[in-house]
Design an enzyme around this catalytic site. Sequence first.
Site, PDB file in Angstrom:
ATOM      1  N   ARG A 115       4.117   1.657   0.139  1.00 43.61           N
ATOM      2  CA  ARG A 115       3.029   1.238  -1.214  1.00 43.61           C
ATOM      3  C   ARG A 115       3.483   1.932  -2.678  1.00 43.61           C
ATOM      4  O   ARG A 115       3.508   3.097  -2.530  1.00 43.61           O
ATOM      5  CB  ARG A 115       2.103   1.417  -0.435  1.00 43.61           C
ATOM      6  CG  ARG A 115       0.660   0.931  -1.507  1.00 43.61           C
ATOM      7  CD  ARG A 115      -0.015   0.691  -2.036  1.00 43.61           C
ATOM      8  NE  ARG A 115      -1.016   0.938  -3.059  1.00 43.61           N
ATOM      9  CZ  ARG A 115      -2.382   1.297  -3.300  1.00 43.61           C
ATOM     10  NH1 ARG A 115      -2.966   2.172  -3.083  1.00 43.61           N
ATOM     11  NH2 ARG A 115      -2.839   0.553  -4.269  1.00 43.61           N
ATOM     12  N   GLU A 130      -3.785  -5.281   3.000  1.00 44.04           N
ATOM     13  CA  GLU A 130      -2.673  -5.366   2.233  1.00 44.04           C
ATOM     14  C   GLU A 130      -1.247  -4.730   3.418  1.00 44.04           C
ATOM     15  O   GLU A 130      -0.385  -4.166   3.343  1.00 44.04           O
ATOM     16  CB  GLU A 130      -3.290  -3.694   0.831  1.00 44.04           C
ATOM     17  CG  GLU A 130      -3.972  -4.522   0.040  1.00 44.04           C
ATOM     18  CD  GLU A 130      -4.005  -3.645  -0.669  1.00 44.04           C
ATOM     19  OE1 GLU A 130      -3.971  -3.301  -1.340  1.00 44.04           O
ATOM     20  OE2 GLU A 130      -5.105  -3.049  -0.242  1.00 44.04           O
TER      21      GLU A 130
END
Length: 395
Positions: free
Chosen positions: A88, A382
């Site tokens: 990320r 996510e």
Amino acid sequence: MPTQILVLNCGSSSVKYQMIDVDSEKVLASGLVEKIGLEDGNITHKTHGDQYRIDETIANHTEALALVTRAFHTWGPALEESVAVGHRIVHGGDKYRQPTLITAEVLQGLTDLSDLAPLHNPPAIAGIKAAQQVLASVPHVAIFDTAFFGTLPEESYLYAINREVCEQYGIRKYGFHGTSHDYVSKQAAEFLGVDLASVNQIVCHLGNGASISAVKGGIAVDTSMGMTPLEGLVMGTRSGDIDPGLFSYLEREAGMGAQEVDTLLNKQSGMWGLADGSSDHRDIWDKIEAGDVHASQAIAVYVHRLVSYIGAYAAVLGHLDLLVFTAGVGENDFRLRERVLDRLGGFGVRLDPQRNAVRSSEPRIISADDSTLRVLVVPTNEELSMARQTYQLIR
């Protein structure tokens, strides 16, 4: 081809991770390394329904990733089964709008962007370098929080300041939490069995960091966070929208430098600043029940800002089909959702209190059957979204 992906989310003093089988969407293992750089560092590793913990000093991200490797080797599953690592990255700037294979050139590009996200990009870069040492034989992929908002129209992303300055320094609205907004908007349409392309929705990602997006037919057309993750809604410790004249005022009247004001707005404001050091909504509601006036004010300001954005984005979209809540606060704080929806009653929004009070890890409708607008709670994931995007790229 094996479909196991290791997903890493590196913070300044922590590393969150999951190993996900993209084919079955099953989480094979998950964990959290905490307090990197402190004496009381630790790792919690979960797999096969069991939880394990190691307590030891962790000097840096290289040692943190070595500890993650040890946890996998000790308790499983086999880390070597991972076919790629997804990282990320908060800020991709104008340059990175899609999942990107990480090379030396890309790492330098991310380093160059660190000034745009000084709290987020540097630890992510440190995590990438550490993970590349530990897992050198598999591809590493950068997944950008800003990517979903690459579709914003000029009228949304342009700031009304000198154009030459904007172009020279990359000043524009980028938006953040894009992986979550993308995932949740798709999940909401899928849950209702409607065509994503035909739905206008507002997604409220409410956590310690908070953002809201206007999504038209699956395409983001506006979002509250800006060039940095500071703009927009009231957050845990971030102020959200403020008068930019505050910088010069505090410099002139309080002798505060730019870095001091930046620290104030990012780390000492938001709910923490309004509620006298409490940023966790559970603590704030406890204070409200005990009669704390400042905690009540904090919730009132939070709700007012959120309702204001919902109204603005409904106007931007032209018509609104769905209002969706997600992330830690959005998914779990039923009292906050009630306060927000009560303010929208004039638009025909009706809440079903029983539905709203339910806690679940599944998507659910919380509006009443006679509500003019369907209101949903959709848990974000996510990590799964990152794993899917990573696998799609390496295929």
